[in-house]
Scaffold this active site. Structure first.
Site, PDB file in Angstrom:
ATOM      1  N   SER A  45       2.544   5.884  -3.389  1.00 44.64           N
ATOM      2  CA  SER A  45       3.261   4.947  -2.522  1.00 44.64           C
ATOM      3  C   SER A  45       4.650   5.435  -2.109  1.00 44.64           C
ATOM      4  O   SER A  45       5.215   4.918  -1.136  1.00 44.64           O
ATOM      5  CB  SER A  45       3.408   3.592  -3.220  1.00 44.64           C
ATOM      6  OG  SER A  45       4.069   3.754  -4.457  1.00 44.64           O
ATOM      7  N   ASP A 337      11.663  -3.239  -4.058  1.00 38.93           N
ATOM      8  CA  ASP A 337      10.885  -4.124  -4.933  1.00 38.93           C
ATOM      9  C   ASP A 337      11.019  -3.554  -6.351  1.00 38.93           C
ATOM     10  O   ASP A 337      11.846  -2.681  -6.577  1.00 38.93           O
ATOM     11  CB  ASP A 337       9.429  -4.281  -4.446  1.00 38.93           C
ATOM     12  CG  ASP A 337       8.622  -2.995  -4.486  1.00 38.93           C
ATOM     13  OD1 ASP A 337       9.032  -2.052  -5.201  1.00 38.93           O
ATOM     14  OD2 ASP A 337       7.574  -2.923  -3.816  1.00 38.93           O
ATOM     15  N   HIS A 340       9.952   0.361  -6.043  1.00 38.85           N
ATOM     16  CA  HIS A 340      10.234   1.312  -4.959  1.00 38.85           C
ATOM     17  C   HIS A 340      11.653   1.209  -4.422  1.00 38.85           C
ATOM     18  O   HIS A 340      12.170   0.102  -4.247  1.00 38.85           O
ATOM     19  CB  HIS A 340       9.244   1.067  -3.812  1.00 38.85           C
ATOM     20  CG  HIS A 340       7.808   1.130  -4.247  1.00 38.85           C
ATOM     21  ND1 HIS A 340       7.089   0.004  -4.556  1.00 38.85           N
ATOM     22  CD2 HIS A 340       6.990   2.182  -4.456  1.00 38.85           C
ATOM     23  CE1 HIS A 340       5.865   0.365  -4.925  1.00 38.85           C
ATOM     24  NE2 HIS A 340       5.780   1.683  -4.882  1.00 38.85           N
TER      25      HIS A 340
END
Ligand SMILES: *[C@@H]1O[C@H](CO)[C@@H](O)[C@H](O)[C@H]1NC(C)=O
Length: 362
Positions: A45, A337, A340
């Site tokens: 991600s 978040d 990340h």
């Protein structure tokens, strides 16, 4: 006498002219071979611009407030409020502004020719990590790269495709999920098979090595492999491993030392993978992330242990969504978040890598 000199001087002038032409041609060819044709990205991600939107998985970020500071405030699937490090790198290298996901069916041949990302959120070097979250494994990502080559070859021919592949820069960023979700997660499969963390790290290396060898077989010549971040400083890891996560938050040293050990192994082993025509570099992000989190060198992030989305303690994926409150000034946060970084933090990481990138492509 006279005619002899008259005959010699034009010759010298012509010779000097020739030397000039040759050196100009030489410079031109060199400049041509140095220009990066495209950027190709593999991993998790941290570098997935939205491939997971096309996969059956909940590891997605294609809804608000993700992307709130991206072009047109569009949630693309990037796990941040804005751009990723690989977007900054692609525009720095002059190939394109933002790097799209390969699985986006609307991409044109021109889009494809300047590079794409094959990364998949939730993925790891361990195939089991990817399976846990329905993400693409690294070997599936490599298969997609082979599809890419076939598709582009059909459009522009094999010779031009090979040239493009050779002059491209490749970035690989993964590993955090192997530790955070898989090895230290709820499912004990890997802890049982690899009782010590160092045996698991060696297993990860075997996966990394065969992936990189596959990539070189496909024609990659400039590969950057990204280190692990200080995993113990990710807000979700702090929350899960602190006695009083609401009031007393600090990095979990035990997890940071796992990153340090893994990074040493990675950096050392990558040296052994160099080929005469391939440059593989180790790109450290541990230090820049640590610098931000410890407010080193007067980097002015006010909130370094909580994400901006929701409570900032546990939210990521679908838990950071339309109903989540968002911090008032995202630029004050290292994390968007609970897993990340924010765009500003990603930009700081990119800047810390700029010199390395310059040396690497030169
Ligand atoms: C948000 O935070 C950044 C970094 O501290 C600061 O430079 C900027 O002025 C702030 N913006 C607002 C609107 O307060």
């Amino acid at each position: 006498m006279r005619s002899k000199i008259g005959y010699t001087i034009p010759n010298i002038v012509f010779l000097l002219f020739l030397i000039n032409v040759v050196s100009l041609l030489y410079q031109f060819c060199n400049a041509e071979s140095e220009k990066v044709s495209a950027v190709f990205v593999f991993g998790d991600s941290t570098v997935d611009p939205g491939n997971n939107n096309y996969l059956p998985t909940v590891a997605r970020a294609n809804f608000p407030p993700y992307g709130k500071d991206f072009v047109n405030h569009k949630p693309t699937g990037r796990f941040s409020n804005g751009r990723l490090v690989t977007d900054f790198i692609a525009s720095f290298l002059g190939v394109k502004e933002n790097l799209p996901p390969f699985l986006d069916p609307t991409l044109t041949i021109d889009d494809l020719m300047t590079g794409v990302s094959f990364a998949s959120s939730g993925g790891g070097y361990d195939p089991f990590t990817s399976q846990l979250s329905g993400a693409l494994t690294t070997s599936q990502q490599l298969d997609l790269f082979r599809d890419y080559k076939r598709k582009v070859s059909m459009a522009i021919g094999k010779e031009r495709t090979d040239d493009l592949i050779r002059k491209a820069v490749y970035i690989v960023s993964s590993g955090t999920n192997d530790f955070a979700f898989n090895y230290y997660g709820a499912i004990v499969v890997r802890r049982t098979a690899y009782p010590t963390i160092s045996s698991y790290q060696n297993f990860l290396w075997q996966n990394i090595e065969s992936f990189l060898q596959g990539l070189m077989v496909e024609g990659a010549q400039k590969i950057g492999v990204v280190s692990a971040p200080p995993i113990g400083c990710l807000p979700a890891i702090i929350t899960a491993n602190s006695k009083d996560p609401i009031h007393s938050r600090k990095c979990i040293e035990r997890f940071n030392s796992i990153s340090i050990d893994y990074n040493k192994l990675l950096e050392n082993n990558l040296k052994g993978l160099q080929r005469w025509n391939t440059r593989i570099i180790y790109a450290d992000i541990y230090k820049p992330v640590m610098d931000m989190v410890t407010r080193n060198r007067q980097i002015d992030f006010e909130e370094v242990h909580r994400g901006c989305c929701g409570s900032g303690l546990i939210e990521a994926d679908f838990m950071c969504n339309q109903n989540s409150p968002v911090c008032t000034n995202v630029s004050k946060y290292v994390f968007w978040d609970s897993f990340h970084p924010t765009e500003r933090a990603y930009n700081f990481i990119f800047k810390s890598l700029e010199t390395l990138i310059r040396q690497y492509i030169g």
